[in-house]
Scaffold this motif. Structure first.
Motif, PDB file in Angstrom:
ATOM      1  N   UNK A  14      25.405 -47.440  55.700  1.00  0.00           N
ATOM      2  CA  UNK A  14      25.468 -46.902  57.054  1.00  0.00           C
ATOM      3  C   UNK A  14      25.180 -45.394  57.085  1.00  0.00           C
ATOM      4  N   UNK A  15      25.614 -44.638  56.065  1.00  0.00           N
ATOM      5  CA  UNK A  15      25.331 -43.208  56.033  1.00  0.00           C
ATOM      6  C   UNK A  15      23.869 -42.944  55.710  1.00  0.00           C
ATOM      7  N   UNK A  16      23.272 -43.800  54.888  1.00  0.00           N
ATOM      8  CA  UNK A  16      21.841 -43.669  54.601  1.00  0.00           C
ATOM      9  C   UNK A  16      21.025 -43.839  55.876  1.00  0.00           C
ATOM     10  N   UNK A  17      21.319 -44.887  56.636  1.00  0.00           N
ATOM     11  CA  UNK A  17      20.587 -45.112  57.883  1.00  0.00           C
ATOM     12  C   UNK A  17      20.876 -44.023  58.911  1.00  0.00           C
ATOM     13  N   UNK A  18      22.094 -43.516  58.926  1.00  0.00           N
ATOM     14  CA  UNK A  18      22.445 -42.489  59.895  1.00  0.00           C
ATOM     15  C   UNK A  18      21.727 -41.172  59.665  1.00  0.00           C
ATOM     16  N   UNK A  19      21.545 -40.798  58.396  1.00  0.00           N
ATOM     17  CA  UNK A  19      20.908 -39.518  58.080  1.00  0.00           C
ATOM     18  C   UNK A  19      19.410 -39.630  57.832  1.00  0.00           C
ATOM     19  N   UNK A  20      18.888 -40.849  57.762  1.00  0.00           N
ATOM     20  CA  UNK A  20      17.471 -41.038  57.445  1.00  0.00           C
ATOM     21  C   UNK A  20      16.517 -40.345  58.424  1.00  0.00           C
TER      22      UNK A  20
END
Length: 276
Positions: free
Chosen positions: A146-152
């Motif tokens: 979820x953090x990867x997708x949020x900061x991508x």
């Protein structure tokens, strides 16, 4: 002809920069000082700045109550894992947008950025249900995802900006020499964009390290990072500011040290391409 800067002007600019920097850093300094005070001194009015009875009791209490190393390890894995995956996805995506653009490139970039405009709480319920059904609640893998997708979107935007500053002629020369797309990315583009890659990586680590909304709502104990570690002191012991300050100081210490030692890379990356 460039206008000559006088000595008085330099002194004024330097003093103003130090003053602004002190104002920005003062809340952190006050928190660190409060962590060495007793609870009574933390509430004292007027507050004492340096002249108080220094104590490490708050840190001892924090260590006894919580497993700091467990939360710190979770933060390292979650922040590092989400950053590495985001970089692996964003580098080829930004390369394609910068050097093989289509008439939809600007629309795609705007759409990606628009996903950051929606409040996270707006998608909390569906993401929580997805995590529950797939067994990802209170798991490191779920938070990394979820953090990867949020900061991508931010990572892609930053890398796209840096890649646009690299002359296309160099990549075309590499292609004429027989370089494949993979070799062009690894041996030509990446070394030239190291300042931009470094600053993007560091900024993404900081964003993931400080993320509180998703970590508080999707974890309880096993995968809880340092943001949850801090929150455990702000709820049941909301009025015990000295212990809360000690917990916060322990939580920000690793990322503060990382930012201090990598500040040159951050500055180089954020100013990459600004001077021709």
């Amino acid at each position: 002809m460039a206008q000559r800067v006088t000595t008085g002007r330099k002194v004024f600019n330097t003093a103003a920069a130090f003053f602004v920097g002190f104002l920005i850093f003062f809340p952190i300094l006050w928190m660190v000082l409060a962590s060495f005070k007793t609870e009574l001194e933390a509430f004292a009015m007027p507050p004492s700045f340096l002249f108080f009875d220094w104590t490490t009791e708050n840190y001892a209490v924090v260590q006894e109550r919580s497993d700091y190393l467990h939360h710190a390890m979770n933060s390292v894995i979650i922040a590092g894992g989400s950053t590495l995956i985001a970089m692996a996805i964003a580098i080829p995506a930004a390369w394609a947008m910068a050097f093989a653009p289509s008439h939809r490139t600007k629309d795609i970039l705007l759409w990606m950025l628009s996903t950051k405009m929606m409040p996270s709480v707006g998608v909390l319920v569906p993401i929580y249900l997805i995590f529950r059904d797939f067994g990802l609640l209170d798991s490191r893998a779920g938070l990394v995802f979820v953090l990867c997708l949020g900061n991508l979107p931010i990572v892609v935007w930053m890398l796209f900006t840096y890649f646009k500053e690299i002359p296309k002629d160099i990549l075309e020369a590499a292609r004429m020499d027989g370089a494949t797309t993979l070799k062009e990315l690894v041996y030509v583009l990446t070394p030239m964009a190291i300042p931009g890659l470094a600053s993007t990586l560091l900024l993404n680590v900081i964003l993931a390290w400080n993320e509180a909304f998703w970590t508080l709502n999707l974890t309880t104990s096993e995968a809880a990072p340092l943001t949850t570690f801090i929150a455990s002191y702000s709820s049941p012991e909301g009025l015990f500011w000295a212990k809360l300050s000690a917990a916060s100081t322990l939580a920000i210490a690793p990322i503060l040290v990382l930012g201090w030692f990598s500040q040159k890379q951050l500055v180089r990356g954020l100013t990459f391409g600004a001077v021709k």
